[in-house]
Design an enzyme around this catalytic site. Structure first.
Site, PDB file in Angstrom:
ATOM      1  N   CYS A 334       1.001  -1.122   0.154  1.00 55.05           N
ATOM      2  CA  CYS A 334       0.293  -0.145   0.056  1.00 55.05           C
ATOM      3  C   CYS A 334       0.801   1.117   0.002  1.00 55.05           C
ATOM      4  O   CYS A 334       1.813   1.615  -1.188  1.00 55.05           O
ATOM      5  CB  CYS A 334      -1.032   0.026   1.552  1.00 55.05           C
ATOM      6  SG  CYS A 334      -2.141   0.977   1.100  1.00 55.05           S
ATOM      7  N   HIS A 431      -4.053  -5.278   1.641  1.00 56.32           N
ATOM      8  CA  HIS A 431      -3.735  -5.685   2.820  1.00 56.32           C
ATOM      9  C   HIS A 431      -4.283  -7.224   2.881  1.00 56.32           C
ATOM     10  O   HIS A 431      -4.958  -7.533   2.000  1.00 56.32           O
ATOM     11  CB  HIS A 431      -4.115  -5.154   3.521  1.00 56.32           C
ATOM     12  CG  HIS A 431      -3.546  -3.230   3.728  1.00 56.32           C
ATOM     13  ND1 HIS A 431      -2.358  -3.215   4.100  1.00 56.32           N
ATOM     14  CD2 HIS A 431      -4.028  -2.183   3.151  1.00 56.32           C
ATOM     15  CE1 HIS A 431      -1.943  -1.636   3.977  1.00 56.32           C
ATOM     16  NE2 HIS A 431      -3.306  -1.432   3.374  1.00 56.32           N
TER      17      HIS A 431
END
Length: 494
Positions: A334, A431
């Site tokens: 991310c 994630h």
């Protein structure tokens, strides 16, 4: 009027074990045949989870939902504060981005958030046999009492009986509990029905005199002493202060993770830390990334530009470049993925001052920050191995460039992530990748590591062990009785 029994666990301070205690109670009560709903009015954490409808809640509430055998809901954590700087945070209300507030602004505005908090509580209570609620920080923080929605302000507004937990492991638990009693207002003290001692090490009988002393000075009754439970460390942590928890140290394969100042969703790495064949090292600020690392993972961040500057200020950019030159593997998750690119453009000042910043230049991508936030659950496929991928997106910004032609995963027909030409540098927005045993096994095999972990099974075993622990050491019947006292309190107030 039907009133749902409810109990609120507050504590003498942060990191006293409230989240774990609530999770254990939820699993213990649901095993008794009750429909249990966890709830936390206000949370402050950069470790967030995504619900099925694309909302954000604190990671701890997602774990508690799992303990209660319920799908996570935005109403389990209606106000989530995600710190971006020392004095400012992004505010999430009922799962959606509400805005960005400074600490002083939030103090002025937080009372206005009580209606959505009470609305979320009422929605959950309608379908529950019992509610287990977690406070935040400590009710003894009287400087934050005005407009409080996290502790006694909520308990008084919703007529919720309270039990106070004290952390004996950090020391001073008698003074903490007695001191909390002293600084509370009379109407707040009246809400407290007992106390619990948490994280005890040794023979609990040695604290009998301590329990008596607390009860004599507060009038609160003891509901038990909960000994230290090592299995609790297997559950995803909420706060970065838990990153120093013991990890596997006997393994020869080293995965190093720099502890960014605004590190977010660091529970992504928990499954790797539980693998017997992996030595997971969280590298603290001021410490070089070890040259012995086989893999470096740059984790998620609540402020990509802020943490990129933090990374450079500590010299980690030099360590990472040297790691890649030595042929080491590098993975960005991310915000960490965004940092790996050539440029991060932020024309509207979404993540800091408007402008462009050079990235680490290890992936041929450019990221543009945008105000539209992506929050969604994801099911996809790992491009290199065909292994299934389960995870979630929670980010601002979009990335594109030549290395995106080699994606890490595909989500339906949509590619995600980028891989360098030599395959050693990779980045993805997803994630939670490593919770999937099949994917983790395939990813580790590519590094010459044999996976030996059944992660989901371990989490379930940890929750059941925690429930057994709560049943063995706390007065659960007494806690249920206290929760039922809400009925008479709420009805008399009405």
């Amino acid at each position: 009027m039907s009133v749902t029994p409810a109990l609120m666990i507050q504590a003498t301070g942060s990191n006293a074990g409230k989240s774990t205690l609530v999770a254990g109670l939820c699993r213990a009560l649901v095993r008794r045949g009750l429909k249990v709903a966890p709830f936390k009015p206000q949370n402050m954490s950069n470790n967030a989870a995504v619900t099925a409808d694309g909302g954000e809640i604190g990671r701890a509430q997602a774990v508690q939902a799992r303990a209660a055998r319920l799908p996570p809901s935005v109403h389990m954590n209606p106000v989530l504060l995600k710190p971006e700087t020392e004095t400012g945070a992004q505010v999430i209300v009922q799962g959606k981005r509400f805005g960005r507030l400074g600490a002083t602004n939030f103090l002025d505005k937080k009372a206005a958030l009580l209606p959505p908090v009470l609305d979320s509580f009422a929605r959950l209570a309608r379908d529950a046999d019992i509610m287990v609620i977690e406070g935040a920080g400590s009710p003894a923080e009287i400087n934050l009492r005005q407009g409080d929605i996290a502790n006694m302000g909520f308990a008084l507004a919703a007529h919720i009986p309270v039990v106070i937990a004290g952390d004996i492991d950090r020391g001073g638990v008698i003074a903490s509990l007695v001191g909390t009693h002293q600084v509370l207002e009379p109407d707040e003290r009246a809400m407290i029905h007992g106390f619990v001692i948490n994280k005890f090490r040794g023979d609990v009988r040695l604290f009998d005199a301590g329990l008596t002393a607390i009860s004599e000075r507060t009038g609160w009754r003891s509901l038990g002493v909960l000994p230290w439970l090592p299995q609790a460390a297997m559950l995803p942590a909420e706060d970065a202060v838990d990153l120093d928890r013991a990890r596997s140290s006997a393994a020869t394969k080293v995965i190093a993770v720099p502890m960014l100042a605004r590190i977010a969703n660091f529970d992504d790495l928990d499954p790797l830390g539980m693998e017997p064949g992996v030595r997971l090292i969280f590298v603290p600020p001021g410490t070089p990334i070890p040259a012995t690392a086989d893999v470096v993972i740059i984790p998620g961040s609540k402020s990509t530009l802020g943490d990129l500057a933090f990374l450079r200020a500590g010299g980690w950019d030099i360590d990472i470049a040297a790691h890649v030159r030595r042929g080491g593997h590098l993975l960005g998750l991310c915000g960490g993925y965004q940092m790996l690119g050539r440029v991060i453009d932020d024309p509207d000042g979404i993540d800091g001052p408007a402008g462009s910043v050079a990235g680490l230049g290890l992936l041929d991508i450019t990221t543009t920050m945008q105000g539209d936030k992506s929050t969604t659950l994801v099911h996809g496929t790992h491009c290199a191995t065909g292994a299934p991928v389960d995870g979630y997106e929670i980010h601002l910004g979009r990335s594109s460039g030549a290395d995106c032609a080699r994606p890490v995963v595909t989500i339906g027909d949509r590619p995600d992530g980028a891989i360098s030409a030599d395959g050693r540098v990779q980045g993805t927005y997803l994630h939670g990748l490593f919770t999937n045993d099949v994917f983790r096994k395939a990813w580790l095999a590519g590094l010459g590591i044999a996976s030996q972990l059944a992660y989901e099974s371990q989490i379930e075993q940890a929750l059941d062990a925690l429930a057994d622990h709560v049943e063995a050491h706390l007065d659960v019947e007494g806690l249920i009785a206290i929760a039922k006292e809400r009925r008479s309190t709420a009805q008399s107030a009405a």
